[in-house]
Design a protein around this motif. Structure first.
Motif, short mmCIF file in Angstrom:
data_model
loop_
_atom_site.label_atom_id
_atom_site.label_comp_id
_atom_site.label_asym_id
_atom_site.label_seq_id
_atom_site.Cartn_x
_atom_site.Cartn_y
_atom_site.Cartn_z
N ARG A 111 -7.69 66.36 5.46
CA ARG A 111 -7.18 67.24 6.38
C ARG A 111 -7.50 66.72 7.94
N SER B 260 -4.74 62.26 9.37
CA SER B 260 -3.53 62.37 8.69
C SER B 260 -2.71 61.18 8.44
N PRO C 68 0.83 63.46 5.34
CA PRO C 68 -0.23 64.19 5.49
C PRO C 68 -0.70 65.34 4.61
N ARG C 69 0.35 66.05 4.13
CA ARG C 69 -0.14 67.26 3.31
C ARG C 69 -0.24 66.51 1.86
#
Length: 317
Positions: free
Chosen positions: A98, A101, A81-82
């Motif tokens: 954002r 995910s 996700p990041r």
């Protein structure tokens, strides 16, 4: 008390590539023993209120075969996700990434990792595998063109657990213990069960209790001896033989000039597939010795083995 299992049986017959009784084009050997009638017969006797999962989990550091240079099981994240926010690989933009995910992963491993089925292309004799398919003619750059893992049909058959440690009153068979025909007959008597033609016979050594510790699980494993393999294949007429260990057979070899005689006897001579790393602990705990064995392996074209997810349905009493 255990009798010594280090003395070797004398003068085993020379192994030769077996001819399939199902014809010169047959690629699946004793898996031909399954019929619509046999599958229906076992499934109509089952109690599906409880299902036993006989497969192990795959994880980094798990026991696997590396002695010949084969790869460990590896797992890695390809998307997180990041990372999706930072890299924006799909060009969705900061706000979308954002909000949504995204996780993705990949893995790689040797085909004989985890719970799996060995097919006849795994081992051969003098350049040929079961039913006389030669490597010169049928092995290409993309795998075997005969008896690859893609030929394995869904398996539905009577399964029998042979719980050797329980019959001997121990927690686990000793290191390097070689299972004998007398061991098998003793455990069958103690469990009040008989083997039938076409069974999937699963041998518990107790080794699976060490599965989370790779070195302890793999080193000096007990396993099947040649006499026991001959008994199960020729007298009991088993369709498939499996065990809870990685090596399946006991070492050192009992046969001069062949480092895996049990494998070549079953796979190459008799056409009996082998199951390895089968988790039999839950069946043993509940003393379930007869069941419907249901399994399917990945259809890996040309491969000599494939991961398998077997399950067991107890027989109604």
């Amino acid at each position: 008390m255990f009798l010594s299992s280090t003395s070797f049986a004398a003068d085993f017959p020379v192994q030769k590539v077996g001819n399939s009784p199902w014809g010169e084009h047959d690629e699946i050997g004793r898996l031909n023993m399954m019929t619509p009638e046999s599958r229906t017969g076992i499934m109509t006797r089952t109690d599906a209120s409880k299902v036993y999962d006989l497969a192990v989990e795959y994880f980094v550091g798990m026991p696997s075969w590396q002695a010949a240079g084969d790869p460990h099981y590896q797992f890695w994240m390809t998307h997180t996700p990041r990372g999706a926010v930072v890299d924006n690989v799909l060009n969705m933009g900061h706000e979308v990434n954002r909000h949504v995910s995204y996780s993705g992963s990949a893995f790689s491993m040797y085909s004989h990792t985890g719970t799996h089925i060995d097919m006849f292309s795994h081992f051969g004799l003098d350049g040929k595998i079961y039913n006389h398919f030669s490597a010169d003619q049928y092995l290409g750059d993309k795998g075997w063109q005969r008896s690859g893992a893609e030929t394995v049909p869904p398996i539905i058959a009577r399964g029998v657990l042979l719980d050797l440690p329980r019959a001997k009153g121990v927690n686990m068979l000793p290191d390097n213990y070689r299972v004998t025909p007398n061991d098998i007959k003793t455990v069958l008597a103690s469990q009040n069960i008989e083997l039938q033609k076409g069974d999937v016979v699963l041998i518990r050594t107790g080794r699976m209790q060490n599965f989370d510790n790779a070195s302890t699980y793999m080193n000096n494993s007990p396993g099947l001896g040649m006499d026991a393999a001959i008994y199960l294949a020729e007298e009991a007429n088993a369709m498939i033989i499996g065990a809870d260990n990685l090596s399946f057979e006991a070492f050192p070899s009992e046969v001069s000039g062949n480092y895996v005689p049990v494998h070549t006897y079953l796979l190459t001579q008799m056409g009996v597939p082998i199951l390895e790393l089968v988790d039999l602990e839950s069946l043993a705990h509940d003393q379930i010795y007869e069941f419907a064995f249901v399994a399917a392996s990945l259809k890996l074209r040309g491969a000599d083995a494939a991961p398998m997810r077997p399950i067991a349905f107890p027989i109604r009493k």
